[in-house]
Write a protein that holds these residues in place. Structure first.
Motif, PDB file in Angstrom:
ATOM      1  N   TRP A   1     -15.085   3.074  -3.445  1.00 61.50           N
ATOM      2  CA  TRP A   1     -15.116   3.639  -2.101  1.00 61.50           C
ATOM      3  C   TRP A   1     -15.355   5.148  -2.122  1.00 61.50           C
ATOM      4  CZ3 TRP A   1     -11.213   1.128   1.733  1.00 61.50           C
ATOM      5  CH2 TRP A   1     -11.508   1.506   3.049  1.00 61.50           C
TER       6      TRP A   1
ATOM      7  N   PRO B   1     -19.438   5.344   6.427  1.00 66.45           N
ATOM      8  CA  PRO B   1     -18.508   4.294   6.018  1.00 66.45           C
ATOM      9  C   PRO B   1     -19.095   2.916   6.123  1.00 66.45           C
ATOM     10  CG  PRO B   1     -17.943   5.106   8.191  1.00 66.45           C
ATOM     11  CD  PRO B   1     -19.054   5.972   7.689  1.00 66.45           C
TER      12      PRO B   1
ATOM     13  N   VAL C   1      -9.601   2.954   6.397  1.00 67.62           N
ATOM     14  CA  VAL C   1      -8.651   3.550   5.469  1.00 67.62           C
ATOM     15  C   VAL C   1      -7.227   3.366   5.979  1.00 67.62           C
ATOM     16  CG1 VAL C   1      -7.985   5.678   4.278  1.00 67.62           C
ATOM     17  CG2 VAL C   1     -10.395   5.208   4.720  1.00 67.62           C
TER      18      VAL C   1
ATOM     19  N   ASP D   1      -8.515  11.346   4.973  1.00 68.54           N
ATOM     20  CA  ASP D   1      -8.782  10.004   4.433  1.00 68.54           C
ATOM     21  C   ASP D   1      -9.168  10.080   2.961  1.00 68.54           C
ATOM     22  OD1 ASP D   1      -8.427   8.711   6.977  1.00 68.54           O
ATOM     23  OD2 ASP D   1     -10.448   9.340   7.537  1.00 68.54           O
TER      24      ASP D   1
ATOM     25  N   SER E   1     -20.265  11.449   5.440  1.00 67.39           N
ATOM     26  CA  SER E   1     -20.190  10.126   4.837  1.00 67.39           C
ATOM     27  C   SER E   1     -20.673   9.091   5.816  1.00 67.39           C
ATOM     28  CB  SER E   1     -18.749   9.814   4.427  1.00 67.39           C
ATOM     29  OG  SER E   1     -17.924   9.757   5.560  1.00 67.39           O
TER      30      SER E   1
ATOM     31  N   ALA F   1     -17.887   8.842  -0.087  1.00 67.67           N
ATOM     32  CA  ALA F   1     -17.187   9.601   0.949  1.00 67.67           C
ATOM     33  C   ALA F   1     -17.703  11.025   1.105  1.00 67.67           C
ATOM     34  CB  ALA F   1     -15.688   9.628   0.639  1.00 67.67           C
TER      35      ALA F   1
ATOM     36  N   SER G   1     -18.185  -0.844   8.337  1.00 69.00           N
ATOM     37  CA  SER G   1     -17.263  -0.309   9.321  1.00 69.00           C
ATOM     38  C   SER G   1     -17.761  -0.630  10.718  1.00 69.00           C
ATOM     39  CB  SER G   1     -17.137   1.208   9.144  1.00 69.00           C
ATOM     40  OG  SER G   1     -16.336   1.754  10.158  1.00 69.00           O
TER      41      SER G   1
ATOM     42  N   MET H   1     -15.252   9.214   7.605  1.00 65.13           N
ATOM     43  CA  MET H   1     -14.043   9.548   6.868  1.00 65.13           C
ATOM     44  C   MET H   1     -13.759  11.032   7.004  1.00 65.13           C
ATOM     45  SD  MET H   1     -14.361   7.288   3.380  1.00 65.13           S
ATOM     46  CE  MET H   1     -12.796   7.922   2.777  1.00 65.13           C
TER      47      MET H   1
ATOM     48  N   ASN I   1     -10.110   7.409   9.760  1.00 63.02           N
ATOM     49  CA  ASN I   1     -10.950   6.227   9.589  1.00 63.02           C
ATOM     50  C   ASN I   1     -10.093   4.969   9.654  1.00 63.02           C
ATOM     51  OD1 ASN I   1     -12.169   4.078   7.569  1.00 63.02           O
ATOM     52  ND2 ASN I   1     -13.876   5.275   8.370  1.00 63.02           N
TER      53      ASN I   1
END
Length: 207
Positions: free
Chosen positions: A119, A28, A185, A68, A26, A123, A58, A64, A182
């Motif tokens: 979101w 983020p 998260v 998460d 992923s 991921a 991020s 992630m 993460n």
């Protein structure tokens, strides 16, 4: 000693399995960062994470992890059940303070839900693998109890059902803060833990 809810037991297993699963691929940098909502009439809901409008990259670049993804997926299901609860009772609630709190909870969690749904698709494959954990949150018997409660008892039943449900969310979020990878998260989890705990206090303290 607090009663251990079925969700808390499920979450413990999910967090362990998610941690073993390893991080899904992923990026983020495209993930939204929920921010506090401020629905009128409730300081508790105002502490909760809000909607997808508060999106930010991020800064720490952390990927992630499986845990998460499991948290987000599980929390989506939990928030969906929250909306079921409040919408089932909102037209029957008599106490004005309780009505205001329920409306604030509905507004906040609807925003959070929209953010988390946006979101998860970013991921990676782990999000699809965790999707089945959305189902079965909350006790169906509690919903039936609320649905069939006489008008005179609806306020009290809603307080009890919603307090138990929000306590489960606080437990889930607290676990995520301890094991999540993460930071975005984990920040969401911190906000959820604080807001749900405050909501439980208000629900239990409502005369």
């Amino acid at each position: 000693m607090p009663r251990r809810t079925p969700l808390a037991s499920l979450v413990a297993a999910l967090l362990l399995s998610g941690a073993c699963a390893g991080p899904p691929t992923s990026n983020p940098s495209a993930l939204p960062q929920p921010a506090p909502a401020s629905p009128a009439g409730s300081s508790a809901a105002g502490d909760a994470a809000a909607g997808p409008s508060a999106v930010g990259p991020s800064a720490d670049g952390d990927a992630m992890s499986g845990v998460d993804v499991v948290f987000l997926s599980t929390m989506v299901g939990h928030s969906e059940r929250t909306l079921q609860i409040v919408r089932l009772a909102r037209d029957r609630v008599r106490d004005e303070a309780l009505r205001t709190l329920a409306a604030a909870i509905e507004s906040t969690e609807a925003d959070e839900l929209a953010a988390m749904r946006g979101w998860l698709p970013t991921a990676g494959p782990g999000a699809s693998a965790a999707a089945h954990h959305h189902h079965g949150h909350g006790d169906d018997a509690a919903l039936d109890r609320l649905r069939t409660a006489p008008d005179a008892d609806v306020d009290q039943v809603l307080r009890e059902v919603l307090a138990d449900h929000q306590r489960s969310a606080a437990d889930l979020a607290r676990s995520q803060v301890g094991v999540g990878r993460n930071e975005r998260v984990r920040d969401l989890a911190r906000r959820i833990e604080q807001s749900r705990a405050a909501e439980v206090d208000l629900l239990r303290g409502t005369p």
